[in-house]
Design an enzyme around this catalytic site. Structure first.
Site, PDB file in Angstrom:
ATOM      1  N   MET A  17       0.865  -1.189   0.000  1.00  0.00           N
ATOM      2  CA  MET A  17       0.000   0.000   0.000  1.00  0.00           C
ATOM      3  C   MET A  17       0.898   1.235   0.000  1.00  0.00           C
ATOM      4  O   MET A  17       1.654   1.481   0.959  1.00  0.00           O
ATOM      5  CB  MET A  17      -0.925   0.002   1.226  1.00  0.00           C
ATOM      6  CG  MET A  17      -2.037  -1.052   1.137  1.00  0.00           C
ATOM      7  SD  MET A  17      -3.232  -0.929   2.470  1.00  0.00           S
ATOM      8  CE  MET A  17      -2.377  -1.787   3.796  1.00  0.00           C
ATOM      9  N   ALA A  18       0.800   1.986  -1.086  1.00  0.00           N
ATOM     10  CA  ALA A  18       1.628   3.185  -1.230  1.00  0.00           C
ATOM     11  C   ALA A  18       1.320   4.157  -0.099  1.00  0.00           C
ATOM     12  O   ALA A  18       0.158   4.386   0.238  1.00  0.00           O
ATOM     13  CB  ALA A  18       1.341   3.837  -2.580  1.00  0.00           C
ATOM     14  N   GLN A  70       7.676  -4.543  -4.172  1.00  0.00           N
ATOM     15  CA  GLN A  70       6.737  -4.530  -5.293  1.00  0.00           C
ATOM     16  C   GLN A  70       7.202  -3.527  -6.343  1.00  0.00           C
ATOM     17  O   GLN A  70       7.473  -2.365  -6.034  1.00  0.00           O
ATOM     18  CB  GLN A  70       5.321  -4.159  -4.877  1.00  0.00           C
ATOM     19  CG  GLN A  70       4.395  -4.354  -6.085  1.00  0.00           C
ATOM     20  CD  GLN A  70       2.984  -3.835  -5.906  1.00  0.00           C
ATOM     21  OE1 GLN A  70       2.778  -2.690  -5.548  1.00  0.00           O
ATOM     22  NE2 GLN A  70       2.011  -4.689  -6.173  1.00  0.00           N
ATOM     23  N   CYS A 101      -2.951  -1.418 -10.090  1.00  0.00           N
ATOM     24  CA  CYS A 101      -3.162  -0.017  -9.710  1.00  0.00           C
ATOM     25  C   CYS A 101      -4.258   0.607 -10.582  1.00  0.00           C
ATOM     26  O   CYS A 101      -4.162   0.587 -11.807  1.00  0.00           O
ATOM     27  CB  CYS A 101      -1.851   0.751  -9.856  1.00  0.00           C
ATOM     28  SG  CYS A 101      -2.021   2.442  -9.283  1.00  0.00           S
ATOM     29  N   ASN A 203      -7.518 -11.626  -2.525  1.00  0.00           N
ATOM     30  CA  ASN A 203      -7.408 -10.297  -1.907  1.00  0.00           C
ATOM     31  C   ASN A 203      -8.720  -9.529  -2.095  1.00  0.00           C
ATOM     32  O   ASN A 203      -9.311  -9.558  -3.156  1.00  0.00           O
ATOM     33  CB  ASN A 203      -6.241  -9.541  -2.572  1.00  0.00           C
ATOM     34  CG  ASN A 203      -6.124  -8.086  -2.143  1.00  0.00           C
ATOM     35  OD1 ASN A 203      -5.985  -7.200  -2.985  1.00  0.00           O
ATOM     36  ND2 ASN A 203      -6.167  -7.819  -0.851  1.00  0.00           N
ATOM     37  N   GLY A 204      -9.100  -8.875  -1.036  1.00  0.00           N
ATOM     38  CA  GLY A 204     -10.269  -7.993  -1.083  1.00  0.00           C
ATOM     39  C   GLY A 204     -11.218  -8.235   0.054  1.00  0.00           C
ATOM     40  O   GLY A 204     -11.774  -9.312   0.207  1.00  0.00           O
ATOM     41  N   GLY A 227      -5.108  -5.907   3.016  1.00  0.00           N
ATOM     42  CA  GLY A 227      -4.780  -4.494   2.838  1.00  0.00           C
ATOM     43  C   GLY A 227      -5.411  -3.638   3.917  1.00  0.00           C
ATOM     44  O   GLY A 227      -4.944  -3.581   5.060  1.00  0.00           O
ATOM     45  N   ARG A 228      -6.523  -2.993   3.561  1.00  0.00           N
ATOM     46  CA  ARG A 228      -7.094  -1.959   4.425  1.00  0.00           C
ATOM     47  C   ARG A 228      -7.467  -2.461   5.817  1.00  0.00           C
ATOM     48  O   ARG A 228      -7.491  -1.681   6.772  1.00  0.00           O
ATOM     49  CB  ARG A 228      -8.315  -1.351   3.740  1.00  0.00           C
ATOM     50  CG  ARG A 228      -7.959  -0.554   2.490  1.00  0.00           C
ATOM     51  CD  ARG A 228      -9.179  -0.327   1.617  1.00  0.00           C
ATOM     52  NE  ARG A 228      -9.733  -1.587   1.140  1.00  0.00           N
ATOM     53  CZ  ARG A 228     -10.928  -1.740   0.597  1.00  0.00           C
ATOM     54  NH1 ARG A 228     -11.712  -0.691   0.460  1.00  0.00           N
ATOM     55  NH2 ARG A 228     -11.337  -2.929   0.189  1.00  0.00           N
TER      56      ARG A 228
END
Ligand SMILES: Cc1cc2nc3c(=O)[nH]c(=O)nc-3n(C[C@H](O)[C@H](O)[C@H](O)COP(=O)(O)O)c2cc1C
Length: 369
Positions: A17-18, A70, A101, A203-204, A227-228
């Site tokens: 995650m940027a 990454q 992205c 993922n998700g 991720g989040r």
């Protein structure tokens, strides 16, 4: 789960995650539980050009092993050179490639989630990456496609397996969906059926450890990418390790324990960025995530989110009610959400899926996904 030579247990990956998964945050997550912890996305051109900021972004803490980088790239030659540089200079142990992205400035130039539509170009990039990676495993992270009329993930997964990629991860949304709606876990199951020779990671929308177990059970995927769900919640990795080991134990830190981690996170950023002011400003986005669900007055929240120094932040953290217990209802969405009306693409991008031309300028001024 095996990613090339790397044994990964529990089968859990911290999603790149940027602006988030820099070394200080990865260290906090890794302390909680095992897995693979991927850095923010790195542009291949900036890496081969030795951009100082990029070189800073790929610094790992000593405790970090294995190290996962990454890469984002659209030009097979530049991707190959970046991978070769990582191998020759021992900069990482695993390389992930970003084809997910959805940011307009990326897709508009044919990068990220737009790229797998160009099947031959995708194949050439993967081939160059694998050819230059030596013993390092190369993985790929992608979305379902550009939109529901232009799904690419099954073709891309097959191409990846044919080209020697070590694992594929699917963020089960299209680029058009951005971070909105609900991730389509059925697509993960379909990818798993289509790509049987290498691990498939789902993922998700994993918001708690039980979501991860459910994703594996429902889709047959080999591992999960989170991720989040871990924003402001690094101890989710402790929960994930317990869950995959069959334990029902879950981390339930008090507000005081959360505050201690917040302080360490901000201090880590200060050490990493060198300039305390930038670090404290960068930490602001994490404050709301850490405090999610806790009862904290608006004024104190504001004080924490506008602190300008580590001392200011620590003074605010000291005012929190330290014995307040972990709140209920924290296993709910956090971070980005929302769909896009359309995906910006280069002119004529959809005309020919087999066109191999390298998109121009797709690597300038890009960070994040
Ligand atoms: C702030 C932010 C930055 C992200 N940056 C990247 C990135 O650099 N590379 C990438 O492949 N995905 C990136 N993603 C996407 C995540 O890796 C992940 O695929 C997505 O958030 C869906 O997983 P989740 O539902 O667990 O959050 C980013 C997501 C967020 C929220």
């Amino acid at each position: 789960m095996k990613i090339g030579p790397i044994e990964v247990w529990p089968p859990v990956v911290l999603a790149p995650m940027a602006g988030i998964t820099n070394a200080p945050f990865r260290v906090l997550c890794r302390e909680q539980g095992a897995g693979l912890f991927v850095c923010e996305m790195i542009t291949t051109r900036a890496l081969v050009e030795r951009n100082p900021k990029t070189l800073r972004m790929i610094r790992f803490a000593e405790s970090e092993t294995p190290r996962s980088i990454q890469l984002y790239g659209v030009d097979p030659v530049t991707v190959g050179r970046a991978v070769a540089m990582i191998v020759e200079e021992d900069l990482a142990d695993h390389i992930d490639l970003n084809f997910g992205c959805p940011v307009p400035k990326v897709t508009r130039r044919g990068g990220g989630s737009a790229l797998p539509y160009k099947r031959h170009l995708l194949r050439r990039i993967l081939r160059e990456a694998v050819a230059n990676a030596g013993p390092l495993p190369v993985t790929m992270k992608m979305r379902k496609g550009i939109d529901d009329d232009h799904l690419t993930y099954l073709d891309a997964g097959r191409i990846a397996a044919e080209e020697g990629v070590a694992a594929v991860a699917l963020h089960a949304r299209t680029a058009r969906q951005h971070y909105g709606g609900v991730a389509d876990w059925d697509a993960i199951a379909r990818l798993k059926e289509a790509v049987s020779e290498i691990p498939v990671l789902g993922n998700g929308d994993i918001w708690c450890a039980d979501d991860a177990l459910r994703m594996v059970a429902e889709t047959g995927c080999d591992g999960v990418v989170v991720g989040r769900g871990c924003l402001g919640r690094p101890w989710l990795f402790a929960d994930l390790e317990h869950a995959f080991d069959g334990s029902s134990e879950r981390a339930r830190p008090t507000l005081g324990e959360v505050a201690a981690v917040m302080a360490r996170h901000a201090e880590g950023l200060a050490a990493c960025f060198d300039v305390e002011r930038y670090a404290v400003a960068d930490f602001r986005k994490h404050v709301g995530w850490y405090l999610k669900g806790f009862t904290v007055g608006a004024e104190l929240r504001r004080e924490l989110a506008t602190a300008e120094s580590l001392d200011g932040l620590r003074a605010g953290l000291a005012k929190l009610e330290h014995d307040q217990p972990w709140p209920p209802n924290t296993d709910t969405p956090r971070g980005k959400s929302g769909e896009r009306a359309k995906v910006l693409l280069p002119d004529g991008w959809l005309d020919d899926p087999w066109d191999c031309a390298v998109p121009a300028d797709a690597e300038s001024d890009i960070s994040g996904g």
